[in-house]
Design an enzyme around this catalytic site. Structure first.
Site, PDB file in Angstrom:
ATOM      1  N   ILE A   1     -33.792 -16.890  23.901  1.00 18.20           N
ATOM      2  CA  ILE A   1     -32.748 -16.328  24.741  1.00 18.20           C
ATOM      3  C   ILE A   1     -32.233 -15.076  24.039  1.00 18.20           C
ATOM      4  CG2 ILE A   1     -32.095 -18.445  25.929  1.00 18.20           C
ATOM      5  CD1 ILE A   1     -29.921 -18.909  23.952  1.00 18.20           C
ATOM      6  N   ASP A   2     -31.656 -14.172  24.806  1.00 18.40           N
ATOM      7  CA  ASP A   2     -31.242 -12.885  24.257  1.00 18.40           C
ATOM      8  C   ASP A   2     -30.169 -13.050  23.177  1.00 18.40           C
ATOM      9  OD1 ASP A   2     -32.936 -11.637  26.041  1.00 18.40           O
ATOM     10  OD2 ASP A   2     -31.376 -11.346  27.556  1.00 18.40           O
ATOM     11  N   LYS A   3     -30.065 -12.063  22.334  1.00 19.32           N
ATOM     12  CA  LYS A   3     -29.082 -12.068  21.249  1.00 19.32           C
ATOM     13  C   LYS A   3     -27.683 -12.400  21.758  1.00 19.32           C
ATOM     14  CE  LYS A   3     -26.648  -8.882  18.172  1.00 19.32           C
ATOM     15  NZ  LYS A   3     -26.494  -7.473  17.735  1.00 19.32           N
TER      16      LYS A   3
ATOM     17  N   ARG B   1     -30.592 -11.351  34.014  1.00 22.57           N
ATOM     18  CA  ARG B   1     -29.838 -10.100  33.988  1.00 22.57           C
ATOM     19  C   ARG B   1     -30.423  -9.089  34.978  1.00 22.57           C
ATOM     20  NH1 ARG B   1     -30.012  -8.761  27.726  1.00 22.57           N
ATOM     21  NH2 ARG B   1     -28.538  -7.113  28.328  1.00 22.57           N
TER      22      ARG B   1
END
Length: 315
Positions: free
Chosen positions: A147-149, A248
């Protein structure tokens, strides 16, 4: 499938040049089409070393594509690195001899990348675990998905190759339950819906992704409205596929970008915001790779998102 065959499958990328790609340099095409954040100079080195073939034959970096060209890239294994195990606190939700489930905080990078070899979840896992699966190479040991930062929430990692192969197969077959909570801009009028729109590199900014037919992959996100706060909405989102930045990109595509999203959100000053996108991986369910038992975990919304929701509710 053997470990070596699995590694080769994951390292091989294939594309077919389309009419709009006619005349484009092959190094530029590959850099933009790649799922990973690779530089054009790295692609040129791969081409020089013979890792790219067009219609079955090696080419030079300045080769101009023709419609229908078949490209095959076999990316080399990353160079061996002595990644440092770091005593970074982890919130362990579940752990056994085969795997571990972590509730990742917002701001923690999942795996190292060139120029950023410390302070990641992988560094923390190397300290916490005795062993991790080696399928994804030295840079991403044990990492099955990411998962993204600036997305918080549940993430699983494998401790051995057998568990890694099982979990990766479940992801590929879309049997893993992955549900997210997100606060988005605007009033989402439909109670539920599905965004079925392919995602690929943004041709105007290769660090970003967009809905496009060009060098894209199928991407499906299901959403349901949980609460409305006037000009903002709390959504539950279920991933059917797992493309980079999928939620997103899809939310921006339907006109409801995530609150606080620095890349895909509206410019600053437009509505509520927070430090990083208001996106939390809340539910993760899968079949245990050894026992066959269905496991499902839930992580509470982090404090910063709770604070955002409280503000929106009480305006």
């Amino acid at each position: 499938m053997s470990v070596s065959e699995q590694e080769e499958l994951e390292n091989r990328k294939e594309w077919i040049a389309e009419a709009q790609d006619q005349g484009e340099r092959v190094d530029k095409f590959v850099a933009e089409a790649s799922d990973e954040d690779v530089s054009r100079s790295l692609v040129q080195q791969w081409i020089k070393d013979g890792h790219l073939k067009v219609n079955g034959a090696p080419v030079k970096a300045n080769y101009k594509l023709s419609a229908g060209d078949q490209l095959e890239l076999l990316t080399p294994e990353p160079e061996e690195l002595n990644l440092t195990a770091e005593n970074i606190p982890l919130e362990v939700v579940y752990e056994d001899g085969d795997m571990i489930v972590i509730n990742k905080p917002r701001g923690l990078v999942v795996h190292p990348a060139p120029g950023h070899y410390s302070g990641t979840l992988v560094n923390a896992l190397l300290y916490h675990c005795q062993d991790l699966s080696g399928i994804n190479g030295v840079m991403r040991p044990g990492i099955v998905h990411r998962i993204d930062k600036d997305t918080s929430g549940l993430l699983m990692a494998a401790k051995n190759d057998s568990a890694h192969q099982s979990l990766a197969a479940q992801l590929k077959e879309h049997t893993v339950v992955r549900k997210y909570l997100a606060v988005v801009h605007g009033n989402v009028t439909h109670e539920q819906g599905t965004v079925d729109a392919p995602i690929g590199r943004d041709p105007f900014d290769r660090k970003l992704y967009t809905v496009t037919e060009r060098n894209s992959k199928k991407a499906v996100t299901h959403f349901a409205v949980l609460e409305r706060y006037g000009d903002h909405t709390l959504l539950e989102l279920r991933l059917e596929t797992g493309r980079t930045h999928q939620i997103r990109v899809h939310m921006k595509f339907i006109g409801h970008p995530l609150v606080g999203d620095p890349a895909y959100g509206p410019s600053r000053g437009k509505g509520a915001t927070m430090d990083g996108q208001a996106l939390h991986a809340a539910i993760l369910g899968f079949t245990h790779p050894r026992t066959g038992e269905h496991l499902q975990f839930e992580a509470e919304i982090p404090t910063d998102m709770q604070h955002l929701i409280h503000i929106l509710k009480n305006r």
